[in-house]
Design a protein around this motif. Structure first.
Motif, PDB file in Angstrom:
ATOM      1  N   ASN A 199      31.941  44.135  50.397  1.00 24.52           N
ATOM      2  CA  ASN A 199      31.854  43.859  51.816  1.00 24.52           C
ATOM      3  C   ASN A 199      30.505  44.540  52.391  1.00 24.52           C
ATOM      4  O   ASN A 199      30.027  45.516  51.546  1.00 24.52           O
ATOM      5  N   GLU A 200      30.256  44.639  53.643  1.00 28.04           N
ATOM      6  CA  GLU A 200      28.868  45.139  54.075  1.00 28.04           C
ATOM      7  C   GLU A 200      28.912  46.779  54.046  1.00 28.04           C
ATOM      8  O   GLU A 200      28.119  47.527  53.987  1.00 28.04           O
ATOM      9  N   ASP A 201      30.270  47.534  54.005  1.00 29.19           N
ATOM     10  CA  ASP A 201      30.368  48.725  53.865  1.00 29.19           C
ATOM     11  C   ASP A 201      30.398  49.297  52.181  1.00 29.19           C
ATOM     12  O   ASP A 201      30.779  50.556  51.890  1.00 29.19           O
ATOM     13  N   GLY A 202      30.096  48.094  51.476  1.00 31.06           N
ATOM     14  CA  GLY A 202      30.117  48.687  50.065  1.00 31.06           C
ATOM     15  C   GLY A 202      31.507  48.915  49.321  1.00 31.06           C
ATOM     16  O   GLY A 202      31.563  49.571  48.479  1.00 31.06           O
ATOM     17  N   ILE A 203      32.300  48.223  50.004  1.00 27.87           N
ATOM     18  CA  ILE A 203      34.006  48.099  49.261  1.00 27.87           C
ATOM     19  C   ILE A 203      34.011  47.059  48.667  1.00 27.87           C
ATOM     20  O   ILE A 203      33.694  45.847  49.102  1.00 27.87           O
ATOM     21  N   LEU A 204      34.552  47.278  47.655  1.00 29.80           N
ATOM     22  CA  LEU A 204      34.762  46.104  46.496  1.00 29.80           C
ATOM     23  C   LEU A 204      36.058  45.322  47.081  1.00 29.80           C
ATOM     24  O   LEU A 204      37.114  45.829  47.565  1.00 29.80           O
ATOM     25  N   LEU A 205      35.902  43.961  46.855  1.00 31.53           N
ATOM     26  CA  LEU A 205      36.878  42.897  47.383  1.00 31.53           C
ATOM     27  C   LEU A 205      37.171  42.315  46.033  1.00 31.53           C
ATOM     28  O   LEU A 205      36.552  41.990  45.423  1.00 31.53           O
ATOM     29  N   PHE A 206      38.532  42.168  46.232  1.00 30.85           N
ATOM     30  CA  PHE A 206      39.288  41.342  45.086  1.00 30.85           C
ATOM     31  C   PHE A 206      40.182  40.152  45.553  1.00 30.85           C
ATOM     32  O   PHE A 206      41.047  40.635  46.609  1.00 30.85           O
ATOM     33  N   ALA A 207      39.911  39.216  45.155  1.00 29.87           N
ATOM     34  CA  ALA A 207      40.725  38.063  45.715  1.00 29.87           C
ATOM     35  C   ALA A 207      40.500  38.029  47.250  1.00 29.87           C
ATOM     36  O   ALA A 207      41.647  37.866  48.100  1.00 29.87           O
ATOM     37  N   GLY A 208      39.308  38.502  47.470  1.00 35.22           N
ATOM     38  CA  GLY A 208      38.947  38.412  49.174  1.00 35.22           C
ATOM     39  C   GLY A 208      39.470  39.691  49.738  1.00 35.22           C
ATOM     40  O   GLY A 208      39.483  39.865  50.994  1.00 35.22           O
ATOM     41  N   PRO A 238      52.267  50.434  39.802  1.00 34.55           N
ATOM     42  CA  PRO A 238      53.053  49.398  39.852  1.00 34.55           C
ATOM     43  C   PRO A 238      51.989  47.853  39.633  1.00 34.55           C
ATOM     44  O   PRO A 238      50.991  48.127  39.616  1.00 34.55           O
ATOM     45  N   VAL A 239      52.687  46.846  39.745  1.00 36.43           N
ATOM     46  CA  VAL A 239      51.789  45.672  39.758  1.00 36.43           C
ATOM     47  C   VAL A 239      51.932  45.027  41.317  1.00 36.43           C
ATOM     48  O   VAL A 239      52.978  44.743  41.385  1.00 36.43           O
ATOM     49  N   VAL A 240      50.795  45.043  41.572  1.00 36.87           N
ATOM     50  CA  VAL A 240      50.949  44.255  42.989  1.00 36.87           C
ATOM     51  C   VAL A 240      50.108  42.990  43.039  1.00 36.87           C
ATOM     52  O   VAL A 240      49.095  42.898  42.669  1.00 36.87           O
ATOM     53  N   MET A 241      50.946  41.964  43.624  1.00 36.41           N
ATOM     54  CA  MET A 241      50.199  40.522  43.587  1.00 36.41           C
ATOM     55  C   MET A 241      49.610  40.292  44.887  1.00 36.41           C
ATOM     56  O   MET A 241      49.959  40.519  45.990  1.00 36.41           O
ATOM     57  N   LEU A 242      48.426  39.809  44.700  1.00 35.17           N
ATOM     58  CA  LEU A 242      47.620  39.180  46.001  1.00 35.17           C
ATOM     59  C   LEU A 242      47.550  37.692  46.210  1.00 35.17           C
ATOM     60  O   LEU A 242      47.353  37.033  45.213  1.00 35.17           O
ATOM     61  N   LYS A 243      47.814  37.378  47.328  1.00 34.05           N
ATOM     62  CA  LYS A 243      48.121  35.856  47.653  1.00 34.05           C
ATOM     63  C   LYS A 243      47.809  35.693  49.232  1.00 34.05           C
ATOM     64  O   LYS A 243      48.530  36.414  49.906  1.00 34.05           O
ATOM     65  N   ASN A 244      46.906  34.766  49.219  1.00 31.15           N
ATOM     66  CA  ASN A 244      46.248  34.179  50.750  1.00 31.15           C
ATOM     67  C   ASN A 244      46.228  35.590  51.637  1.00 31.15           C
ATOM     68  O   ASN A 244      46.840  35.422  52.821  1.00 31.15           O
ATOM     69  N   GLY A 245      45.302  36.451  51.474  1.00 27.05           N
ATOM     70  CA  GLY A 245      45.109  37.462  52.357  1.00 27.05           C
ATOM     71  C   GLY A 245      46.353  38.350  52.375  1.00 27.05           C
ATOM     72  O   GLY A 245      46.208  39.332  53.094  1.00 27.05           O
ATOM     73  N   THR A 246      47.342  38.371  51.784  1.00 28.29           N
ATOM     74  CA  THR A 246      48.593  39.237  51.792  1.00 28.29           C
ATOM     75  C   THR A 246      48.559  39.753  50.440  1.00 28.29           C
ATOM     76  O   THR A 246      48.231  39.167  49.451  1.00 28.29           O
ATOM     77  N   SER A 247      49.635  41.000  50.191  1.00 25.65           N
ATOM     78  CA  SER A 247      49.920  41.375  49.054  1.00 25.65           C
ATOM     79  C   SER A 247      51.602  41.710  49.033  1.00 25.65           C
ATOM     80  O   SER A 247      52.243  41.887  50.045  1.00 25.65           O
ATOM     81  N   TYR A 248      52.181  41.531  47.878  1.00 27.69           N
ATOM     82  CA  TYR A 248      53.612  42.007  47.641  1.00 27.69           C
ATOM     83  C   TYR A 248      53.552  42.835  46.090  1.00 27.69           C
ATOM     84  O   TYR A 248      52.950  42.404  45.227  1.00 27.69           O
ATOM     85  N   VAL A 249      54.892  43.546  46.183  1.00 27.73           N
ATOM     86  CA  VAL A 249      55.013  44.350  44.890  1.00 27.73           C
ATOM     87  C   VAL A 249      55.550  43.333  43.987  1.00 27.73           C
ATOM     88  O   VAL A 249      56.673  42.862  44.133  1.00 27.73           O
ATOM     89  N   ALA A 250      55.286  43.267  42.721  1.00 31.44           N
ATOM     90  CA  ALA A 250      55.975  42.406  41.722  1.00 31.44           C
ATOM     91  C   ALA A 250      56.536  43.410  40.539  1.00 31.44           C
ATOM     92  O   ALA A 250      57.682  43.003  40.123  1.00 31.44           O
TER      93      ALA A 250
END
Ligand code: LLP
Length: 437
Positions: free
Chosen positions: A14-23, A411-423
């Motif tokens: 993003n414009e602040d130089g932060i990495l994006l993963f799956a958006g 932990p393993v955290v899943m990313l889906k449609n702009g949200t996240s949940y713990v797997a």
């Protein structure tokens, strides 16, 4: 963002130089879940499962099947995704069987590997209703026959065959050569002997053959060669023993990009080529068409994964080296110390800064070998608290993680449609001491 950073489409900045993963913003995820953190992009996993499933269907119609090799990443949610995407799974231990079973996976779609199944493994697998066993050796065959008889069932199996092919990958994952610890070699006549022996048993149903030549394979010729050798063997068994092969499993999937130097593989195009070759060979040998299986693990989950670490110290040793220490290491990623595996590491909170410093990114275990990667380019401005991302860690990282130095696993955290949940939850100190008496 530089091209060498974007080794998969799901990486951005993003414009602040932060990495994006799956958006999604890596810093926000690290704040929410803590580090070290395994992230997994659910859509990417589904997309890869669909690519293989569609590829096999296009190449072989109803005769094409996919098994996800769950040793690459095994936890309940993965088996749910595989079930939802309609593919089978390959399991290699009671632990993986139990995980699939407890996730409600349709067990008839599981295929059980391992070169040394204990009697206990065999019993448990049968009790869970594992679909097919891939049998490695004669001792195992006798044990399966006896336990199946005891249980009053007929167990479907495939025999693991060593085709004698060099996949040109790293030695630890090279399994298809004649001197391999896996399977029975065609060249030595042992493959034929074990086939004959299997056909004498009454509580075992031989459905066909399996081979796997290696992992992180880029060379599509390898599968064409495997198909050639295996179909010639199938034809030979048809001619000599009248045995009709119903299933042929060609083993693991294609290689993945860990760095920008690795090639990009067109999975669909490669499977098409395998399809054409198999069909030509079957016609040439004039044998009935078997069902064809592929067992990809790495290429389903690898680039769906990323590990986030927090940097602790930057140690500069003038005239020698710079060390960036992170809060994980060989406990969550032993692949560099085991195989010298290359990875792309990024300064997740300083993505727009110049990368002028050569450093080794090291973990926090008490041994010098605890290195995630050597000679990485990072900004000189890195500070304690900055995030470091290691890309392409979805395969064989969580599954090979350990509690060395009694460090809890991330932990393993899943990313889906702009949200996240713990797997998978983060391990706690309670978990670490749970089994101590
Ligand atoms: N089928 C069989 C019988 C296998 O042994 C393997 C991998 C696969 C399928 C899946 O292969 P893939 O699609 O993932 O290449 N720990 C090592 C990898 C070991 C692979 C073992 N067998 C690593 O981290 O590179």
């Amino acid at each position: 963002m530089r091209n060498t950073d974007r080794i998969c489409e799901n990486i951005g900045v993003n414009e602040d130089g932060i990495l994006l993963f799956a958006g999604q913003n890596a810093a926000d995820l690290a704040n929410q879940y803590g580090t070290p953190l395994f992230l997994m992009d659910e859509d990417r996993i589904r997309d890869r499962m669909q690519t293989y499933a569609k590829g096999m269907k296009d190449a072989f119609g109803d005769y094409g099947h996919v098994l996800y090799a769950s040793k690459a990443a095994s936890f309940k949610r993965i088996y749910e995704l595989a079930a939802e995407e309609g593919i089978g799974v390959d399991v290699v231990s009671c632990g993986e069987i139990a995980t699939a079973y407890r996730a409600g996976f349709p067990m008839e779609k599981t295929c059980f590997h391992s070169n040394n199944k204990t009697d206990e493994d065999i019993r448990y697998a049968m009790e869970c209703g594992v679909g097919v066993f891939v049998v490695d050796n004669c001792e195992e065959l006798f044990a399966i026959e006896e336990i199946a008889r005891e249980k009053g069932i007929v167990q479907p199996i495939l025999l693991r065959i060593t085709p004698g092919i060099d996949p040109h990958t790293y030695a630890a994952v090279n399994t298809g050569m004649v001197d391999s610890k896996f399977g029975s070699a065609i060249e030595t006549g042992q493959a034929e002997q074990i086939t004959k022996l299997t056909l004498t048993f009454s509580n075992i149903k031989l459905q066909g053959f399996h081979c796997h030549v290696g992992s992180q394979v880029f060379d599509s010729d390898v599968y064409l060669q495997s198909a050639e050798v295996m179909i010639a063997f199938i034809a030979d068994m048809y001619e000599k023993l009248g045995f009709v092969t119903e299933k042929l499993d060609l083993g693991g999937g294609y290689g993945v990009r860990y760095t920008a130097d690795d090639p990009q593989i067109d999975i669909a195009a490669n499977i098409r080529q395998v399809g054409q070759t198999v069909k030509d060979l079957v016609a040439r040998h004039n044998i009935p068409m078997p069902h064809i299986y592929m067992e990809p693990g790495r290429s389903i989950v690898a680039d769906a994964g990323m590990t986030l670490y927090t940097m602790g110290s930057l140690k500069r040793i003038p005239g020698y080296k710079n060390y960036v220490s992170v809060d994980g290491g060989m406990t969550d990623n032993p692949r560099y110390i085991l195989y010298g595996s290359r990875y792309t590491l990024l300064p997740a909170t300083q993505m727009l800064a110049e990368r002028t410093m050569v450093c080794d990114v090291v973990g926090r275990c008490c041994e010098s070998g605890d290195v995630i990667q050597e000679n990485v380019m990072m900004p000189d401005t890195l500070m304690r608290g900055d995030l470091i991302a290691c890309l392409t860690t979805g395969a064989y990282n969580y599954s090979m993680a350990s509690n060395y130095n009694r460090i809890p696993r991330p932990p393993v955290v899943m990313l889906k449609n702009g949200t996240s949940y713990v797997a998978v939850k983060r391990e706690t100190l309670e978990d670490i001491t749970r089994l101590d008496v």
